[in-house]
Design a protein around this motif. Structure first.
Motif, PDB file in Angstrom:
ATOM      1  N   ASN A  84      -0.432   4.531  -0.698  1.00 10.80           N
ATOM      2  CA  ASN A  84      -1.167   5.741  -0.340  1.00 10.80           C
ATOM      3  C   ASN A  84      -2.484   5.337   0.297  1.00 10.80           C
ATOM      4  N   LEU A  85      -2.753   5.872   1.487  1.00 14.55           N
ATOM      5  CA  LEU A  85      -3.970   5.526   2.219  1.00 14.55           C
ATOM      6  C   LEU A  85      -4.523   6.759   2.901  1.00 14.55           C
ATOM      7  N   SER A  86      -5.857   6.892   2.875  1.00 13.45           N
ATOM      8  CA  SER A  86      -6.491   8.034   3.520  1.00 13.45           C
ATOM      9  C   SER A  86      -6.184   8.058   5.007  1.00 13.45           C
ATOM     10  N   LYS A  87      -6.025   9.269   5.545  1.00  5.50           N
ATOM     11  CA  LYS A  87      -5.834   9.426   6.975  1.00  5.50           C
ATOM     12  C   LYS A  87      -7.192   9.406   7.681  1.00  5.50           C
ATOM     13  N   ILE A 143       0.861  -1.182   0.000  1.00  4.31           N
ATOM     14  CA  ILE A 143       0.000   0.000   0.000  1.00  4.31           C
ATOM     15  C   ILE A 143       0.897   1.232   0.000  1.00  4.31           C
ATOM     16  N   TRP A 160     -12.201  -3.586   0.720  1.00 10.17           N
ATOM     17  CA  TRP A 160     -12.465  -2.777   1.910  1.00 10.17           C
ATOM     18  C   TRP A 160     -13.323  -3.588   2.871  1.00 10.17           C
ATOM     19  N   LEU A 218     -12.872   7.509   0.846  1.00 11.11           N
ATOM     20  CA  LEU A 218     -11.641   6.924   1.350  1.00 11.11           C
ATOM     21  C   LEU A 218     -10.786   6.456   0.173  1.00 11.11           C
ATOM     22  N   MET A 219      -9.478   6.645   0.266  1.00  8.89           N
ATOM     23  CA  MET A 219      -8.580   6.310  -0.844  1.00  8.89           C
ATOM     24  C   MET A 219      -7.544   5.294  -0.394  1.00  8.89           C
ATOM     25  N   CYS A 220      -7.282   4.340  -1.261  1.00 11.70           N
ATOM     26  CA  CYS A 220      -6.245   3.350  -1.013  1.00 11.70           C
ATOM     27  C   CYS A 220      -5.567   3.015  -2.337  1.00 11.70           C
ATOM     28  N   GLN A 221      -4.251   3.221  -2.404  1.00 11.64           N
ATOM     29  CA  GLN A 221      -3.484   2.900  -3.605  1.00 11.64           C
ATOM     30  C   GLN A 221      -2.421   1.869  -3.251  1.00 11.64           C
ATOM     31  N   ALA A 222      -2.264   0.892  -4.124  1.00  8.68           N
ATOM     32  CA  ALA A 222      -1.295  -0.173  -3.884  1.00  8.68           C
ATOM     33  C   ALA A 222      -0.525  -0.466  -5.164  1.00  8.68           C
ATOM     34  N   LEU A 272      -7.801  -4.820  -4.533  1.00  6.35           N
ATOM     35  CA  LEU A 272      -8.048  -4.132  -3.271  1.00  6.35           C
ATOM     36  C   LEU A 272      -9.445  -4.452  -2.760  1.00  6.35           C
TER      37      LEU A 272
END
Length: 341
Positions: free
Chosen positions: A142-145, A140, A171, A157-161, A169
């Protein structure tokens, strides 16, 4: 423009040029017809390797080999025993009549691609090609805080891998209400020398792990005559042979990745009554009851009305009647205790 052009050089062109540079074919060799192949080519299976691992490139030599080389898509790695590559990760492992093998350490994505083993024999050149495929574990990047929003509002919400092959991906909502919840502890009384069990029950998703403590000291399964057995949502702390030192306070803790919960227990001593204790208690009750009856009888005796002839006849008859009644009551009370012996 030449064989491969001025500005672009494909790996096939590189092979031809390498053969011309490395394997200077002596004059006088027979000229082959246009339709006859001058090079024997063989394609090996692909080699799949994970990023960071080592890979070995093997090439069979054969008889009467005059020159040999390993090439990748852009440069020559080894020509015989001579290393042409400046990459310290590349090294020669084996070079003999049977095998020509090189090793590439700590493989990365830049190492992916075609590799060629070129062999020059007394008759004609021969090539063997293999393709290295590099797999990269998913990460991963990039992930939303953490985000605080009002109820009813929209949230993104964002998640990049990254990875190879491309990772998929998913959730999943982890609700705080799924944190472990341990049922209230139930104290247990056990007699010395007997077997005792404390039970800790929890409601938790995902499944919780259990820990038992005596005061601040964690209990290890199998030590000090205590055994811990976990089965699903229930954990049991078993005392095989209760001693004085075992009595006291115990704590069960249930833990999962969403939190923890605990419950406290008291293991106390139970004293079983003995036959002498029962007789003693029974005798005390009999004496108390007898005293009560005697007092009542005495009060009734002296409360009889006085009259003519009471001194000569009434008192003696009344006293005898009450003494007889008291004796009967005493026998009735003592009879159950006498039958026990």
């Amino acid at each position: 423009m030449g064989i491969c052009g001025y500005f672009t050089v494909s790996w096939k062109c590189l092979v031809v040029l390498s053969f011309r540079l490395l394997f200077l074919v002596p004059a006088g060799l027979p000229v082959h017809s246009q339709g006859e192949s001058q090079t024997d080519s063989k394609v090996m299976d692909n080699i799949t390797v994970r990023q960071g691992e080592n890979v070995f490139l093997r090439c069979a030599q054969g008889d009467i080999v005059t020159h040999t080389a390993w090439l990748n898509r852009s440069s020559i790695l080894y020509a015989g025993e001579d290393k042409w590559s400046v990459d310290p990760r590349v090294s020669l492992v084996t070079l003999n009549q049977e095998e020509f093998t090189i090793k590439i350490e700590d493989v990365d994505m830049t190492d992916e691609g075609p590799y060629i083993c070129a062999v020059q024999t007394s008759s004609r050149p021969r090539t063997t090609s293999v393709h290295i495929l590099v797999q990269v574990p998913p990460t991963i990047i990039n992930l939303s805080k953490d985000i605080v929003v009002n109820e009813g509002s929209n949230v993104t919400l964002m998640c990049q891998a990254s990875g190879k092959p491309e990772p998929s991906l998913t959730w999943k909502l982890l609700s705080p209400s799924d944190a472990p919840s341990v049922s209230e502890g139930r104290d247990v009384g056990v007699t010395l020398g007997q077997r005792g069990v404390l039970e800790c029950e929890v409601d938790a998703v995902p499944k919780a792990d259990f820990e038992w403590y005596r005061d601040d000291r964690r209990i290890i399964n199998g030590l000090d005559g205590m055994e811990i057995e976990d089965a699903g949502q229930l954990s049991k702390l078993t005392f095989l042979n209760i001693s004085e030192a075992d009595y006291g306070n115990y704590t069960c803790i249930a833990i999962n990745k969403l939190g923890s919960s605990n419950a406290s227990f008291v293991l106390y001593e139970v004293i079983e009554p003995t036959s002498s204790t029962l007789v003693q208690e029974g005798s005390t009750n009999v004496l108390l009851l007898s005293s009560s009856v005697l007092e009542k009888t005495s009060s009734e005796t002296f409360a009889l009305p006085a009259g003519p002839g009471a001194v000569q006849d009434g008192n003696s008859g009344s006293m005898g009647t009450h003494v007889h009644t008291y004796t009967c009551l005493l026998l009735v009370i003592l009879l159950p205790f006498l039958l026990k012996f």
